[in-house]
Design an enzyme around this catalytic site. Structure first.
Site, short mmCIF file in Angstrom:
data_model
loop_
_atom_site.label_atom_id
_atom_site.label_comp_id
_atom_site.label_asym_id
_atom_site.label_seq_id
_atom_site.Cartn_x
_atom_site.Cartn_y
_atom_site.Cartn_z
N SER A 138 47.18 35.75 52.97
CA SER A 138 46.26 36.57 52.18
C SER A 138 46.84 37.89 51.69
O SER A 138 46.17 38.63 50.96
CB SER A 138 44.98 36.86 52.98
N LYS A 141 46.55 38.56 47.98
CA LYS A 141 45.42 39.22 47.31
C LYS A 141 45.80 40.60 46.77
O LYS A 141 45.13 41.11 45.87
CB LYS A 141 44.24 39.34 48.28
N SER A 331 39.02 40.03 53.04
CA SER A 331 39.92 38.94 52.66
C SER A 331 39.15 37.73 52.16
O SER A 331 39.31 36.60 52.65
CB SER A 331 40.82 38.55 53.84
#
Length: 498
Positions: A138, A141, A331
């Protein structure tokens, strides 16, 4: 949280005096000494009694915490950088390596790469495989945040609107990219639910009344803004079943969750239809006293909203900046994928996975981050086929903290804070990492065999450092790997390192 400060120990100072003492002077000295002893005994006793007469003494005021150490609720993005002084000493690379290198040890298998840079100058202070492509989880992102802020702009909002249908007695609910819709009234100031379907329904009834519309109304759904497969073939079926992600649509309630307060477990598999049915129910309730009846069921009708059709009503989402902050804090995979598609549409690409990955890669280059070795197969980081280097992440965090594009500053409030917020709220609580609590601000990344942590910290000398640590091939469930990342970031927070 205020970082503990140390000081030099207080030292008692003694003075000596030479010279003879006469017998008479000696007697006087004994009287003085006796008097002093009595006073020494009397003063503590008086202090024990006195509070009952004068009340408790007010405690000394605590020193104000530096801005970068304040809790997130009291901290805005510009304040993060306000106290930084370019004259603060830059840590020595050898000293940084001596602190960080032994901490990045994989527990049970796998390897860590890492990069630490001075934020103001870009000087590399630590490099272990920083140019090596890694599965980022993640942390990806952060790249999606760059693309969204650059293409859409921090203040942009997505509109969910209702237009007249192609036939009399029809209205069309048109998805405009807001997947944080609430079922009830609009909630200004909230990222989740800032645009509410109950408010949209009430506004729609008002418009229909103004147009003299009565009788039966049929709700159609136009969710054609996104194209291509709703589910990325690079996502594992187990992740879909567990609710890590769901089929992508340009409108959804609660970021495609049944309940905004429950962020785990299965998601709706047709989030757009779920939102449309919730809207129809709200329209039915709002129209009951206005001579309107709403037919049961919603028909999906791609393209039913003709280009340029005037809106009967509309509700606007939270700003892109607010949504980016939420995406980074918790997230949120669904929100990240939506942001990627909206960035693609804004740059003339299709609102598909391919359009999103192309837009994110292109905006990375436009932000001054060399996209060499970047390979993206999604934009949320759930897929194992992504490849990004630690150097690219530190360059991205540098662009956000000290770069010339002020739009990227909007992402800083979204970084979780060690021990306080987001995906770092339960970390930095043991003796080896507590020194980083309240100081480390970083995006987390977690897959079965992947851990990552990329962010920034102000060291003990007031120097802003950016870092990225990525572990691949790790032993699943080995708790020591996550702690290794946190210890490395904590070492930077306490670094004088010269």
């Amino acid at each position: 949280m205020t970082k503990p400060t140390g000081g030099e120990p207080l030292r008692a100072r003694r003075s000596r005096r030479s010279g003879g003492i006469t017998q008479e002077a000696g007697k006087s000295w004994h009287l003085v000494l006796a008097t002093l002893v009595l006073l020494a005994l009397a003063i503590p006793a008086a202090l024990l009694v006195a509070p009952g007469f004068r009340g408790p003494e007010a405690p000394a005021p605590a020193p104000a915490a530096p801005a970068w150490q304040q809790a997130p609720a009291t901290l805005s993005a510009p304040q993060v950088l306000a106290p930084l002084q370019p004259a603060a000493p830059v840590p020595a690379p050898s000293a940084v390596a001596a602190q960080v290198e032994p901490l990045l040890t994989a527990d049970g298998g796998g390897t860590f790469t890492g990069m630490v840079q001075d934020a103001l100058t870009g000087q590399v202070l630590f490099d272990r495989g920083g140019a090596e492509g890694r599965v980022p989880a993640s942390n990806l992102k952060l790249l999606t945040a760059v693309a969204a802020l650059r293409t859409l702009g921090p203040e942009h909002r997505f509109t969910t609107k209702v237009v007249q249908g192609p036939a009399p007695g029809q209205v069309v609910l048109v998805g405009g990219g807001d997947v944080l819709l609430g079922a009830g009234e609009s909630r200004p100031g909230q990222a989740m639910g800032q645009a509410g379907l109950a408010t949209l329904a009430a506004l729609t009834v008002q418009a229909l009344q103004a147009a003299g519309t009565t009788g039966d109304i049929k709700v159609l759904l136009d969710d054609s803004l996104f194209t291509g497969p709703a589910l990325n073939p690079n996502w594992q079926s187990g992740d879909v079943e567990a609710g890590e992600i769901a089929p992508l649509y340009p409108l959804a309630l609660n970021s495609a969750r049944f309940d905004p307060a429950v962020t785990t477990g299965p998601r709706p598999q047709d989030a757009a239809m779920a939102a449309a049915e919730a809207f129809a129910a709200q329209l039915r309730a709002a129209g009951a006293g206005a001579g309107l009846t709403v037919a049961a069921g919603v028909d999906r009708s791609p393209g039913a909203a003709k280009a340029g059709a005037a809106a009967l009503a509309g509700v606007d989402s939270a700003t892109v900046a607010e949504q980016v902050d939420l995406m980074l804090q918790v997230s949120d995979n669904y929100l990240a994928e939506t942001m990627g598609r909206m960035a693609a549409l804004t740059t003339g690409r299709p609102g598909s996975n391919d359009g999103a990955t192309a837009a994110v890669t292109a905006e990375l280059a436009a932000a001054g981050v060399t996209p060499d070795a970047v390979k993206l197969v999604d934009v949320c980081g759930l897929a194992m086929g992504n490849q990004v280097t630690a150097r690219q992440f530190t360059d991205v965090v540098r662009a956000m903290t000290t770069g010339t594009d002020a739009r990227l500053r909007a992402a800083l409030d979204g970084f979780p804070v060690g021990g306080l917020s987001g995906t770092l709220d339960t970390r930095y609580g043991d003796a080896t990492t507590s020194g980083g609590a309240g100081l480390v601000r970083a995006k987390t990344g977690t897959l079965n065999t992947v851990l990552a942590l990329s962010g920034y910290v102000v060291d003990a000398d007031g120097r802003l450092l950016v870092f990225s640590f990525i572990g691949n091939g790790l032993t699943p469930g080995a708790a020591g790997n996550k702690v290794a990342l946190d210890r490395a970031a904590t070492a930077l927070a306490g670094c004088g390192c010269r």
